[in-house]
Design a protein around this motif. Structure first.
Motif, PDB file in Angstrom:
ATOM      1  N   LEU A 112       0.830  -1.217   0.000  1.00  0.00           N
ATOM      2  CA  LEU A 112       0.000   0.000   0.000  1.00  0.00           C
ATOM      3  C   LEU A 112       0.863   1.267   0.000  1.00  0.00           C
ATOM      4  N   ILE A 113       1.972   1.241   0.729  1.00  0.00           N
ATOM      5  CA  ILE A 113       2.872   2.403   0.731  1.00  0.00           C
ATOM      6  C   ILE A 113       3.445   2.618  -0.667  1.00  0.00           C
ATOM      7  N   ALA A 114       3.869   1.544  -1.312  1.00  0.00           N
ATOM      8  CA  ALA A 114       4.408   1.660  -2.668  1.00  0.00           C
ATOM      9  C   ALA A 114       3.352   2.192  -3.630  1.00  0.00           C
ATOM     10  N   LEU A 115       2.124   1.697  -3.497  1.00  0.00           N
ATOM     11  CA  LEU A 115       1.027   2.170  -4.340  1.00  0.00           C
ATOM     12  C   LEU A 115       0.754   3.654  -4.094  1.00  0.00           C
ATOM     13  N   ALA A 116       0.670   4.042  -2.823  1.00  0.00           N
ATOM     14  CA  ALA A 116       0.414   5.447  -2.479  1.00  0.00           C
ATOM     15  C   ALA A 116       1.553   6.331  -2.967  1.00  0.00           C
ATOM     16  N   ALA A 117       2.787   5.889  -2.788  1.00  0.00           N
ATOM     17  CA  ALA A 117       3.943   6.668  -3.246  1.00  0.00           C
ATOM     18  C   ALA A 117       3.932   6.821  -4.761  1.00  0.00           C
ATOM     19  N   GLY A 118       3.515   5.775  -5.461  1.00  0.00           N
ATOM     20  CA  GLY A 118       3.409   5.854  -6.916  1.00  0.00           C
ATOM     21  C   GLY A 118       2.361   6.855  -7.349  1.00  0.00           C
ATOM     22  N   ARG A 119       1.245   6.891  -6.622  1.00  0.00           N
ATOM     23  CA  ARG A 119       0.187   7.870  -6.924  1.00  0.00           C
ATOM     24  C   ARG A 119       0.694   9.284  -6.677  1.00  0.00           C
TER      25      ARG A 119
END
Length: 124
Positions: A112-119
């Motif tokens: 989720l952190i990686a996804l949020a950081a990508g966003r």
């Protein structure tokens, strides 16, 4: 330098999450309350915010509403041992990137952190 904000009124949770994220290569900044987090000046630079739902003082959804009202663009991952489906839907409809039910697997958090950081990177 990018960092992850951890907002939880439980010191042991803040410490455990900070240690986990450090081992995964993330810098962290921790806050013991929603009020302390909102008073910080550099939260817009965070990769994302791990935000506890139930805290002393300002609750997680209240912090999320404040960020939305202030048009702050930091991605939010809500964490809770108390979230029912109504709360989960409410958090996600208000723009949270994800919702984690405590206790949660480390890989779910890191994903989720990686996804949020990508966003966030796509929005900048």
């Amino acid at each position: 330098m990018s960092f992850v904000c951890i907002v939880d009124d439980d010191a042991s949770i803040r410490s455990a999450l900070a240690n986990l994220l450090k081992s995964a290569g993330y810098a962290t900044v921790t806050f013991s309350s929603g009020e302390a987090f909102l008073a910080a000046s550099d939260i817009d630079d965070a990769l994302c915010v791990l935000l506890d739902l139930k805290m002393q003082g300002m609750q997680g959804l209240d912090v999320q509403r404040q960020l939305n009202q202030q048009q702050r663009s930091v991605p939010i991952v809500i964490m809770s041992a108390h979230g029912d489906e109504t709360i989960v839907r409410q958090a996600l409809s208000q723009g949270a990137s994800g919702f984690l039910h405590k206790p949660f697997p480390e890989d779910a958090l890191l994903d989720l952190i990686a996804l949020a950081a990508g966003r966030k990177g796509a929005d900048d």
